[in-house]
Design a protein around this motif. Sequence first.
Motif, short mmCIF file in Angstrom:
data_model
loop_
_atom_site.label_atom_id
_atom_site.label_comp_id
_atom_site.label_asym_id
_atom_site.label_seq_id
_atom_site.Cartn_x
_atom_site.Cartn_y
_atom_site.Cartn_z
N LYS A 127 59.05 -1.51 -13.92
CA LYS A 127 57.61 -1.81 -13.92
C LYS A 127 57.08 -1.80 -12.50
N GLU A 131 52.38 -5.28 -12.04
CA GLU A 131 52.60 -5.69 -13.43
C GLU A 131 53.72 -6.71 -13.52
N LEU A 135 53.52 -10.50 -15.03
CA LEU A 135 54.45 -10.98 -16.05
C LEU A 135 55.13 -12.27 -15.59
N TYR A 136 55.46 -12.28 -14.29
CA TYR A 136 56.12 -13.45 -13.69
C TYR A 136 55.21 -14.69 -13.80
N GLU A 138 52.82 -15.16 -15.92
CA GLU A 138 52.68 -15.51 -17.33
C GLU A 138 53.86 -16.37 -17.79
N GLN A 139 55.11 -15.92 -17.41
CA GLN A 139 56.30 -16.68 -17.82
C GLN A 139 56.32 -18.05 -17.16
N ARG A 147 63.67 -16.51 -17.86
CA ARG A 147 62.86 -15.34 -17.54
C ARG A 147 62.26 -15.46 -16.14
N ASN A 182 60.90 -4.77 -23.77
CA ASN A 182 59.52 -4.78 -23.27
C ASN A 182 59.32 -3.85 -22.06
N VAL A 184 60.63 -3.65 -19.19
CA VAL A 184 60.58 -4.23 -17.84
C VAL A 184 61.75 -3.68 -17.01
#
Length: 753
Positions: A127, A131, A135-136, A138-139, A147, A182, A184
Amino acid sequence: MSYQKYADIIIDISHENLDKTYQYTIPKEFFASAIIGALVVVPFGRGSRKINGYIVGLSNEPKIDIDRIKPIDHVVEDAPVIESHLIYLAHWIKETFGGTMNDALKTVMPIKKAVKIKEKRRIVSIKPYEELSLLYEEQKRKNNAARIRILEALLKNSYLDYDDVTKKLKISKPTITWLETNDVIKIESKQIYRNPIEKQDISYTPVTLSDEQEHIVENILRDYNEGIRNTYLIHGVTGSGKTEVYMEVISAVVASGKQVIVLIPEIALTYQTVNRFYSRFGDRISILNSRMSDGERYDQGLRAKNGEIDIMIGPRSALFTPFQNLGLIIIDEEHEGSYKSEATPKYHAIEVAKTRAKLTGAFVILGSATPSMESYYSATKGEYKLFHLSKRAKEASQPKIWVVDLREELRQKNRSIFSRKLKELIEDRLNKQEQIMLFINRRGYAGFVSCRSCGYVIKCSRCDVSMTSHVQGGYSRGKLLCHYCGSQEPMPNTCPVCGSKYIAAFGTGTQKIEEMVKREFPKARVLRMDADTTKNKGDHQKILSAFAHHKADILVGTQMIVKGHDFPLVTLVGIVAADLSLYAGDFRAGERTFQLLSQAAGRAGRDRIPGEVVIQTYNPEHYSIVTAAEGDYQSFYEQEMLYRSLMQYPPASHIMVILITAREEDLADKAIDHAGLVLKDYINTKQLSSKIIGPAPAGLAKVKDTYRRVIYIKEANYNYLVELKNYFEGYFNYSIQFAGCSLQVDFNPMSTY
Ligand code: ADP
Ligand code: ZN
Ligand code: ZN
C-alpha cells in the motif's frame, strides 16, 4: 519444438555387466522434462523392478523391436540434471581411466539427491504510504493492538522478515491473513542457499605485481584475448606470488563473463586462503570441502549453476562444479597426490581438467613449487607453457640447511635418533624460546631394509625399487619382497656390502620420537600430530592452534605438519629420517622425498628470524636429498628423468595396474595367473612392445579377508593401454575363470598396491 520419442538410459547399478545403455520410450507427459542428464525411474529386468537411471541420449529411432521397448516410469522432479558436456566428460573418464559408466556419472555428479532448500519468507507492504498511515490511524481508534504493532513496523520498513513478525512482534496468523486479504501486504518467499563462507570485513589491499608476475599475467591474458587456449605451468617457490598471479588472471576472466574453478588440496584450504580470495572477490566465490554436509554441497552446486557465483574453490571434486560458462581451471600445488582419485574411476584431476577445458573453451593453469615429473615433462615437450617465479615476493632469508650423515653418527657411537647437530640446535632454540618442528616423512613407508653402517639399501634388481621386509604374518615370513614384480629374497643377517651386522628393517614412528624428545629434553613442552592424535574432527585444528599460540616448544609429526601452516616462531625444522620416503618401494619415492624436503625446508624461518633445517639420512649423497638441500629443482628433474627413462617409469612411459581381488587365496592366485596369460596373448597377437611385470601379490597382499594380486604393464603409448584395458575388462566380465573376483584398473599409479 519437437520432442524425441526414445531415451538411452544408463541404469544405476555399479556392475560391469550392466555397463551399457538401454532404450526406453518417453511418455508424452515427460517430453519436456526427459532431457539429457535427467534422473528417471524405469522398469528394469524380467520383473520390471523400478530402478533409477540417467538419460544419456535421445533419438527418434528405435534400436530394437518397438514392442520390446518399455516406457519410462517417470522423470524424478527437482533432481539435479547433469550437464550434457559433463556426461561426455564422464564417458571420457570411463574410457581413459577404467570403471563403469555409472561410476563415472557418479563422479561428475557427486550428490544425487536433491536436498530440501531452506526458504526465507518476508512480508512486503504493497500500500502507498499515505493509505498505510490512514489504516494505522483507524486501527488505533479501534484499539486493535496486534494490527497497530505490525502497521507501525510497516510504516518504518516497507518489508519485514516473516519470522521476526511472528516471533518478535508476536503477530498471529489471522492478523497476517487479514492484512493479506485486504491488500495491505503480500508474502514473498525466497530460496536461501547455505553460504559456507562467513562474512568478513577484510578489505582488499592491491599489490603491485613484480615484473616476473606481470610477465606471466600478460602472456596468459594475451593468449586468452586472442582466443588461444593453452595449459600453463607456473613453477615458483612457496611465497613467490603464484596466488597473486592466479587472482589477477581470474579477475580478467570473470570480467569477461566466465567462471573459474580453483583446485587447492584440502589440507591447504585454510581459513587464510579462503579469506584472501574473499577479500578480493567477495560473495562471488564459494568453497567446497569434505566437512560440508550433502545439503551444503548441493547448494553450492546450485549457486554455481544459477550464476550466483563466479569462482569455486575446493579440492578434487570441485572440478565438476556445474558452471554454465566455464573459462578457467586453476590447479594449485599440482604435484599433490590427492589430485588422483583413489576410488574407481581412478582419474587424475589434471587430465580431467584439460579435457573439460577443451570441451568448454576454457584453459588451465597449474602451479607448484615442486612440479610433478609428469607436468614438467609436458612443459619441456612444449605441451604446456612454462613460467618461473624465482624470488620470494616478500623478503625472507632462505634457511640454512644441514645434511647430517647418520652413518658417521654411528661411527661416533651416537645411537640416539638425534644427531649431534640436531641436538645442539634443539637446545639452542629451547634456550632462545623459539619453536621447533620435528618430522618424519612416513608416507609410503613400507619397511625397507638398510645397513646403518654403510647406508646400503636392498633393491630389486629388475625394478630398481627398494624391497620390503615382511616379517610378521602377511604373505611371506622373514622375506624381502618387490612390490612390482613379486621377486623374493631371504633377509640377510649381515650387510652384503660391508659385512656389518647393523642391517635391519628400518623403522621409527612419531610416538617413538616423542618419547625420545621427552627423555633427552625433559623441560621441553611437546605436541604430537599424526593419524593417532587426529582421529576426531577438530583435533587437527586444536593441535595446530596450541602450537601457534606457543603452548608447546616442539611439534612432532608426520608430513601433515609440513603443509600450509605458518608458524613465525619456528626457526628449526628437523627431518629425523629422510630415508623413510626415499625407499618406499615405488618409483615415485625419490620425487616424493624431494617434494617433502623442499616443503619442510620452506617451513623454517618465514619471518625475520632466519631458520635452520637439519636433514638426517644414511644416504647424504642421494640426488633427491642433495638437490632438495640446494633448492635445485632443475637438477633434481634431470637426474630423476634419467632413472624414469632407464626403467620405463612414467612420464617416460605409462604403467597400467591390473588389480584382482578375491575372498579365497587360491582363487586370487589362479585368476591373476590367467589374467597374465590373457594379457600376454593379446600383446603378442597385436605385436605390441608392452612389458608385463608380475603377476605378484600386492604390497598389501591381504586386506579385510580379501586377497589382492597385481600385474603391472609398461607401455609407451597410452592409447594401446586403453585398448588393452577395454579388451581385458570385456574378457574379465564374461569369463568363468574370474567368477567371484573383482577387478580394478589404475593408470600411472600414485603408489604401490
Ligand atoms: P604463493 O602462492 O606462490 O605461495 P603468494 O601469492 O601467496 O605466493 O605470495 C606470498 C606473499 O607475498 C603474500 O602475502 C602476498 O600477498 C605477497 N605478495 C605476492 N606478490 C606480491 C607483490 N607483487 N607485492 C607485494 N606483495 C606480494
Ligand atoms: Zn653395509
Ligand atoms: Zn621387482
